[in-house]
Scaffold this active site. Structure first.
Site: not given
Ligand code: NDP
Ligand code: GDR
Length: 325
Positions: A126, A128, A150
């Site tokens: 990520s 992050e 995280y």
């Molecule tokens: P989500 O939060 O939507 O999905 C997370 C998934 O992980 C769910 O299917 C959840 O299952 C599963 N999970 C969580 N804990 C466990 C566990 N202990 N054992 C098995 N399964 C588990 O994430 P995203 O789809 O948005 O992201 C996918 C991956 O990419 C994550 O690793 C995230 O950190 C990473 N990522 C995401 C980004 C983004 O912008 N979306 C950017 C960069 C990285 P359940 O449904 O049961 O909760």
């Molecule tokens: P992020 O996503 O932390 O970048 O992680 P999120 O959408 O939670 O926050 C993005 C930015 O928005 C600001 N923010 C708020 N965020 C949330 N959730 N709720 C609010 O009300 C709000 N107001 C302002 C936050 O402070 C932050 O700066 C996501 C996740 O998908 C991670 O798993 C992934 O790795 C990174 O993106 C890349």
């Protein structure tokens, strides 16, 4: 079409898992996914493809369950998307986040090493990890400075992937993906919180939208584009790490402006800031440089920022209208 290929996805019930499963099915893959046992099912995102995929109960906390599922599904490719992925929760549950998001990666890698080291492995790293950014835009070589438990856990996951590649010659890739969103995004993330709020306010189901840091800037792309990059990484001759991003950044305020504007509303009339939504340490700005992915994978994002916002608002309008009726 890719015939006779099997893929195993951890996190198949999440946003990316749902898009990736669909993408792989379209390419002829046999798709297996890991799901956690829960008293209520969390399979909503994969409801339309439920009968086309094989689901196995396992957990990132349970090494033996991972070994068994790799043995049973005999995948050619494993995509490790499962994680505790919500940054604020990682401040409240740092140890659990470390178990899932950091050590969970090692457990999946160990299962592969034990069962079949020829399996190709994708790790969901990520942006992050860049946290307090050391240069802009961020590339594969930018020093890491995570700003949340995280982010710290993802740094571990990234480096253990690199380490298993170097130590055991595994085909292990780390995709450093910047924020990517879609109508399937979890409602607690800021983009979906805004698109859902806009739809509900437009239909009279809600009056105000409370947000935290409006100045935060992100490089937002579309999840459907990003899962294609994951797959491309595993089709190369050699394993490597790639930044996947659009190269453009926008603030939370910009997101509000486009989202409210799309339905003819002014965001300032509805958005309130709430200090309880601020994080102990936030990532103020992120912007990736996807040049390496463009050159080596031939990957380009297809959906623009404005198209993404409109797509999310339109999907939430449809959902909220159903709720209202
Ligand atoms: P989500 O939060 O939507 O999905 C997370 C998934 O992980 C769910 O299917 C959840 O299952 C599963 N999970 C969580 N804990 C466990 C566990 N202990 N054992 C098995 N399964 C588990 O994430 P995203 O789809 O948005 O992201 C996918 C991956 O990419 C994550 O690793 C995230 O950190 C990473 N990522 C995401 C980004 C983004 O912008 N979306 C950017 C960069 C990285 P359940 O449904 O049961 O909760
Ligand atoms: P992020 O996503 O932390 O970048 O992680 P999120 O959408 O939670 O926050 C993005 C930015 O928005 C600001 N923010 C708020 N965020 C949330 N959730 N709720 C609010 O009300 C709000 N107001 C302002 C936050 O402070 C932050 O700066 C996501 C996740 O998908 C991670 O798993 C992934 O790795 C990174 O993106 C890349």
């Amino acid at each position: 079409m890719t015939k006779n290929r099997r893929a195993l996805i951890t996190g198949i019930t999440g946003q990316d898992g749902a898009y990736l499963a669909r993408f792989l099915l379209d390419r002829g893959y046999e798709v297996h996914g890991i799901v956690r046992r829960s008293s209520t099912e969390t399979f909503e995102r994969i409801s339309l493809i439920r009968d086309q995929v094989y689901l196995h109960q396992a957990d990132l906390l349970d090494q033996l369950s991972l070994v068994r599922v790799v043995e049973k599904s005999q995948p050619h490719e494993v995509y490790n998307l499962a994680a505790q992925s919500f940054v604020p929760t990682s401040f409240d549950q740092p140890l659990l986040t470390g178990e899932f998001t950091a050590l969970g990666v090692t457990r999946v890698l160990e299962a592969i090493r034990l069962v079949d080291p020829s399996i190709r492995f994708y790790q969901a790293s990520s942006s992050e990890m860049f946290g307090k950014v050391q240069e802009e835009p961020q590339t594969e070589r930018t020093p890491l400075w995570p700003r949340s438990p995280y982010g710290v856990a993802k740094v571990y996951g990234h480096w253990i992937t690199v380490n298993y590649r170097e130590s055991y010659d595994l085909f292990a890739c780390s995709g450093i993906l910047f924020n990517h969103e879609s109508p399937l995004r979890g409602k607690e993330f800021v983009t979906r919180k805004i698109s859902d709020g806009v739809a509900r306010i437009k239909l009279g189901l809600q009056k105000k939208l409370k947000l935290g840091n409006l100045d935060a800037q992100r490089d937002w792309g579309f999840a459907g584009d990003y899962v294609r990059a994951m797959w491309l990484m595993l089709q190369q001759d050699a394993p490597d790490d790639f930044v996947i991003a659009t190269g453009m950044k926008h603030s939370v305020r910009d997101f509000c402006e486009v989202a409210f504007g799309h339905v003819g509303l002014t965001w300032q009339d509805h958005v309130e800031t709430d200090a309880s939504l601020l994080r102990p340490a936030d990532v103020n700005t992120l912007c990736g440089d996807p040049s390496k992915a463009q050159q080596q994978l031939g990957w380009e994002p297809e959906v623009s920022f404005a198209e993404l916002v409109r797509m999310m608002v339109d999907a939430d309008l449809e959902r909220a209208a159903k709720e209202a009726s």
